[in-house]
Scaffold this active site. Sequence first.
Site, mmCIF file in Angstrom:
data_model
loop_
_atom_site.group_PDB
_atom_site.id
_atom_site.type_symbol
_atom_site.label_atom_id
_atom_site.label_comp_id
_atom_site.label_asym_id
_atom_site.label_seq_id
_atom_site.Cartn_x
_atom_site.Cartn_y
_atom_site.Cartn_z
ATOM 1 N N ASP A 171 -6.396 5.821 -9.927
ATOM 2 C CA ASP A 171 -7.507 5.499 -9.023
ATOM 3 C C ASP A 171 -7.327 6.264 -7.720
ATOM 4 O O ASP A 171 -6.643 5.820 -6.808
ATOM 5 C CB ASP A 171 -7.571 3.998 -8.750
ATOM 6 C CG ASP A 171 -8.805 3.609 -7.955
ATOM 7 O OD1 ASP A 171 -9.495 4.501 -7.424
ATOM 8 O OD2 ASP A 171 -9.091 2.403 -7.862
ATOM 9 N N HIS B 216 -8.455 4.201 -0.307
ATOM 10 C CA HIS B 216 -7.123 3.609 -0.315
ATOM 11 C C HIS B 216 -6.057 4.509 0.307
ATOM 12 O O HIS B 216 -4.881 4.129 0.335
ATOM 13 C CB HIS B 216 -6.745 3.259 -1.751
ATOM 14 C CG HIS B 216 -7.785 2.439 -2.449
ATOM 15 N ND1 HIS B 216 -8.095 1.160 -2.054
ATOM 16 C CD2 HIS B 216 -8.618 2.742 -3.485
ATOM 17 C CE1 HIS B 216 -9.066 0.691 -2.840
ATOM 18 N NE2 HIS B 216 -9.402 1.630 -3.707
#
Length: 285
Positions: free
Chosen positions: A188, A193
């Site tokens: 991911d 993030h």
Amino acid sequence: MPIDAAEALAAPPRTGDISWTVKDVLLYHLGIGAGRPATDPGELRYTLESRLHVLPSFATVAGAGPPGVTGALSMPGVDVDLARVLHGGQSLTVHRPLPAEGTATTTDRIVAVHDKGGAAVLVLRTDAADADGPLWTAEARTHVRGEGGWGGDRGPSVRREAPAGPPDRTLERPVREDQALLYRLSGDFNPLHADPGFAALAGFERPVLHGLCTYGMTLKAVVDTELGGDVTRVRAYSARFAGVAHPGETLRIRMWRGDGAVRVVVSAVERGDAPVLADTTVEHR
């Protein structure tokens, strides 16, 4: 309209082949905080290939492709800005224990598109099977801000009443400062993030931890404490992402035992127990 509900629901299933190795499983386990303390026999179940047990939530990253929350964005009828996308929730049903290495065929389809007024919610179902039969079924709920309001079905409420009474067990699990950087290596690579600039564009003061990282950390905590460390006892696992966690924070994990299930609530200690996971249940044998 960027989301064409009729087209998305009518699209044929998308199939593909995935594979994974022991190294992928080990990396995932490290990404959700396994290995602390490094020589603890309970942690070596997750970090040493000679005694490896696969946590069922590995299914959410098996094959190292895009997670369901972003995988839904490539389906027919969907054309939205990634900066407006949040992972609303995740469910997983385990049909049999996951092997430490293997190959499987996955089938993806959007099974629901809900109009929440100020947002749309896409539900992407993924079924995985190998030569011996079904392995798992997962559903990812993708929340797209600003894409509702077309008069479609609102869908069912996924919110449940909070567990009654004091928890049977409360744990605290620290999140490493580099946890998101490690977890993203399982597939991911959403810049939310890791990239402060992208996080600010999405409305956050700094990068946030992957919801599926918190999801995995929580399942590991339940397995280790309530299920005797036996990953094969997990039958199903569902959670609603009620808020975000940040790298460097501490997760407070509260558990309530029930008949064949553990209810869980997760919050961020340093922000006054701000909600992180809600409506969370681990069903077990």
